[in-house]
Design an enzyme around this catalytic site. Structure first.
Site, PDB file in Angstrom:
ATOM      1  N   TYR A 188      -2.870  -9.496  16.134  1.00 38.82           N
ATOM      2  CA  TYR A 188      -1.841  -8.992  17.047  1.00 38.82           C
ATOM      3  C   TYR A 188      -1.777  -9.837  18.305  1.00 38.82           C
ATOM      4  CZ  TYR A 188      -2.310  -5.158  13.790  1.00 38.82           C
ATOM      5  OH  TYR A 188      -2.364  -4.423  12.627  1.00 38.82           O
ATOM      6  N   CYS A 211      -3.996   5.993   0.089  1.00 40.51           N
ATOM      7  CA  CYS A 211      -3.495   4.710  -0.410  1.00 40.51           C
ATOM      8  C   CYS A 211      -3.185   4.735  -1.904  1.00 40.51           C
ATOM      9  CB  CYS A 211      -4.500   3.602  -0.092  1.00 40.51           C
ATOM     10  SG  CYS A 211      -4.878   3.496   1.679  1.00 40.51           S
ATOM     11  N   ARG A 222      -3.296   3.208  12.553  1.00 39.51           N
ATOM     12  CA  ARG A 222      -2.814   4.436  11.902  1.00 39.51           C
ATOM     13  C   ARG A 222      -1.869   5.208  12.804  1.00 39.51           C
ATOM     14  NH1 ARG A 222      -8.531   5.808   8.860  1.00 39.51           N
ATOM     15  NH2 ARG A 222      -8.511   3.891   7.606  1.00 39.51           N
ATOM     16  N   SER A 255      -6.346  -3.841  14.352  1.00 40.50           N
ATOM     17  CA  SER A 255      -5.791  -3.118  15.502  1.00 40.50           C
ATOM     18  C   SER A 255      -6.844  -2.705  16.520  1.00 40.50           C
ATOM     19  CB  SER A 255      -5.036  -1.890  15.001  1.00 40.50           C
ATOM     20  OG  SER A 255      -5.895  -1.049  14.241  1.00 40.50           O
ATOM     21  N   ARG A 308     -11.076   7.426   3.821  1.00 37.17           N
ATOM     22  CA  ARG A 308     -10.834   6.402   2.801  1.00 37.17           C
ATOM     23  C   ARG A 308     -12.126   5.831   2.205  1.00 37.17           C
ATOM     24  NH1 ARG A 308      -5.624   6.443   3.979  1.00 37.17           N
ATOM     25  NH2 ARG A 308      -4.686   5.463   5.803  1.00 37.17           N
ATOM     26  N   GLU A 310     -16.662  -8.086  -4.587  1.00 32.51           N
ATOM     27  CA  GLU A 310     -15.245  -7.701  -4.437  1.00 32.51           C
ATOM     28  C   GLU A 310     -14.366  -8.954  -4.392  1.00 32.51           C
ATOM     29  OE1 GLU A 310     -13.197  -5.239  -4.287  1.00 32.51           O
ATOM     30  OE2 GLU A 310     -14.248  -3.404  -3.788  1.00 32.51           O
ATOM     31  N   CYS A 326       0.851  -1.193   0.000  1.00 36.61           N
ATOM     32  CA  CYS A 326       0.000   0.000   0.000  1.00 36.61           C
ATOM     33  C   CYS A 326       0.878   1.232   0.000  1.00 36.61           C
ATOM     34  CB  CYS A 326      -0.917   0.004   1.216  1.00 36.61           C
ATOM     35  SG  CYS A 326      -2.333   1.110   0.986  1.00 36.61           S
ATOM     36  N   LYS A 347     -12.489  -5.278   2.128  1.00 41.88           N
ATOM     37  CA  LYS A 347     -11.911  -4.420   3.171  1.00 41.88           C
ATOM     38  C   LYS A 347     -12.768  -3.179   3.317  1.00 41.88           C
ATOM     39  CE  LYS A 347      -7.898  -1.600   4.361  1.00 41.88           C
ATOM     40  NZ  LYS A 347      -6.481  -1.323   4.159  1.00 41.88           N
ATOM     41  N   CYS A 353      -0.177   4.200   1.748  1.00 44.60           N
ATOM     42  CA  CYS A 353      -0.578   5.175   2.781  1.00 44.60           C
ATOM     43  C   CYS A 353       0.491   5.442   3.840  1.00 44.60           C
ATOM     44  CB  CYS A 353      -1.900   4.786   3.423  1.00 44.60           C
ATOM     45  SG  CYS A 353      -1.899   3.186   4.219  1.00 44.60           S
ATOM     46  N   LYS A 371     -11.880  -8.055   6.084  1.00 47.18           N
ATOM     47  CA  LYS A 371     -11.281  -7.169   7.087  1.00 47.18           C
ATOM     48  C   LYS A 371     -12.194  -5.982   7.330  1.00 47.18           C
ATOM     49  CE  LYS A 371      -7.436  -4.051   7.563  1.00 47.18           C
ATOM     50  NZ  LYS A 371      -6.536  -3.208   6.862  1.00 47.18           N
TER      51      LYS A 371
END
Ligand code: PBG
Length: 332
Positions: free
Chosen positions: A321, A133, A213, A282, A225, A241, A123, A203, A125, A256
């Site tokens: 994570y 992006c 971010r 996140s 976005r 998609e 990406c 996404k 971004c 996501k």
């Protein structure tokens, strides 16, 4: 004459001990399901904790061999890399610099741990001064917007630089139309026909990327976005998609964020036969972590419950994570 007893059904009989519960458990979480995301930054000896994501760090390249060894010892097969460039510019040029942060990280990781699957997020971004992006232009109505087709060649350039560095899988997360086809063509023409694409296929524009971010220093400097990421209200569009990315050559498709999209994961699992990944993002990590730190819930059981639910919904691969913690908890 035999009598069959139908009511009441006895569910509790198989819940009386952990042995019985384990015997009839339908979904089993394993460290082999996980991909661990990591933020790599320039510098030496850097291990900076990310404020928005307690327990997660920005690491310099010299820290990665130890990280890879830890993942290996925990049975986690793969890592997803994000880079923090030395400088950002309008074009996001460090993203495709052969000596950029991610390219260096990939080379170091493949040298230190050849068996670890190194996936690179693709990406712009994190690398652009505007934090979007793709390539920003003046749109038809005079408003700045991200130009789809001018972004595609840059994505192809990023991907080639990652493949040349040795990335095992490339994972475009930009949400431009046609990017999987553009990337597949670029890889094939450059003799990287063997490099798989894990497409961030469905996404959404999500509030749950907030802590990321901060970690990746990639917040858009104007606007948001929603002009390229999906509207969270749309499930049929999510299927389209995913279908488009498969037609364009994706090898693995991703949904996501994970937790608000268990229905999308379940539908995608029924409809498509490709490996399906889900990204426990996140904000999902941060909300469990924050509640646990405040003493409002037990982190271990909450995190394992979330990860189990994502797998039960149909994900083959869970990007999280919590991977290292969960692998330890599962081993105990
Ligand atoms: C880059 C990218 C983002 C995430 C993965 N790749 C951020 C975004 O789209 O703003 C989010 C991951 C997370 O929240 O854990 N486009």
């Amino acid at each position: 004459m035999t009598t069959t007893r139908t009511l009441p059904q006895a569910f509790r009989r198989l819940r009386r001990s952990e042995g019985l519960r384990a015997l009839v458990r339908e979904t089993r979480l394993s460290p082999a399901d996980f991909v661990y995301p990591l933020f790599v930054a320039h510098g030496q000896g850097l291990r900076r904790e990310i404020e928005s994501m307690p327990g997660q760090y920005q690491l310099s390249v010299d820290q990665l061999a130890a990280e890879a060894e830890e993942l290996r010892s925990l049975g986690i097969p793969a890592m997803l890399l994000f880079g923090l460039p030395a400088a950002k510019d309008e074009a996001g040029s460090e993203a495709y610099d052969p000596d950029g942060i991610v390219q260096r990280a990939v080379r170091a990781l493949k040298r230190a741990a050849p068996d670890l699957v190194v996936i690179t997020d693709v990406c712009l971004c994190e690398y652009t001064s505007h934090g979007h992006c793709g390539v920003v232009v003046d749109g038809p109505d005079g408003q700045a917007e991200v130009d789809n087709d001018r972004t595609l060649p840059l994505l192809a350039r990023i991907v080639l630089s990652h493949a040349e560095a040795g990335a095992d899988i490339v994972a475009p997360s930009d949400m431009m139309d046609g990017r999987v086809a553009a990337i597949r063509t670029a890889l094939d023409e450059a003799d990287f026909g063997h490099t798989p694409i894990m497409a961030y296929a469905a996404k959404q524009a999500s509030a749950f990327y907030g802590p990321f971010r901060v970690a990746a220093e990639s917040a858009p400097q104007f606007g948001d976005r929603r002009g390229y990421q999906m509207d969270a209200a749309n499930a049929r569009e999510a299927m389209r998609e995913i279908e488009a990315d498969i037609e364009e050559g994706a090898d693995i498709v991703m949904v996501k964020p994970a937790l608000p999209n268990l229905d999308i994961i379940a539908r995608a699992r029924q409809r498509f036969e490709l490996p399906l990944a889900a990204y426990n993002v996140s904000g999902e990590y941060a909300m469990v972590k924050a509640a646990a730190l405040a003493g409002h819930l037990d982190e271990r059981s909450a995190a394992l419950e979330v990860l189990t639910a994502i797998k039960r919904a149909g994900a083959d691969i869970v990007i999280t994570y919590h991977a290292k913690d969960a692998a330890r908890w599962l081993r105990e």
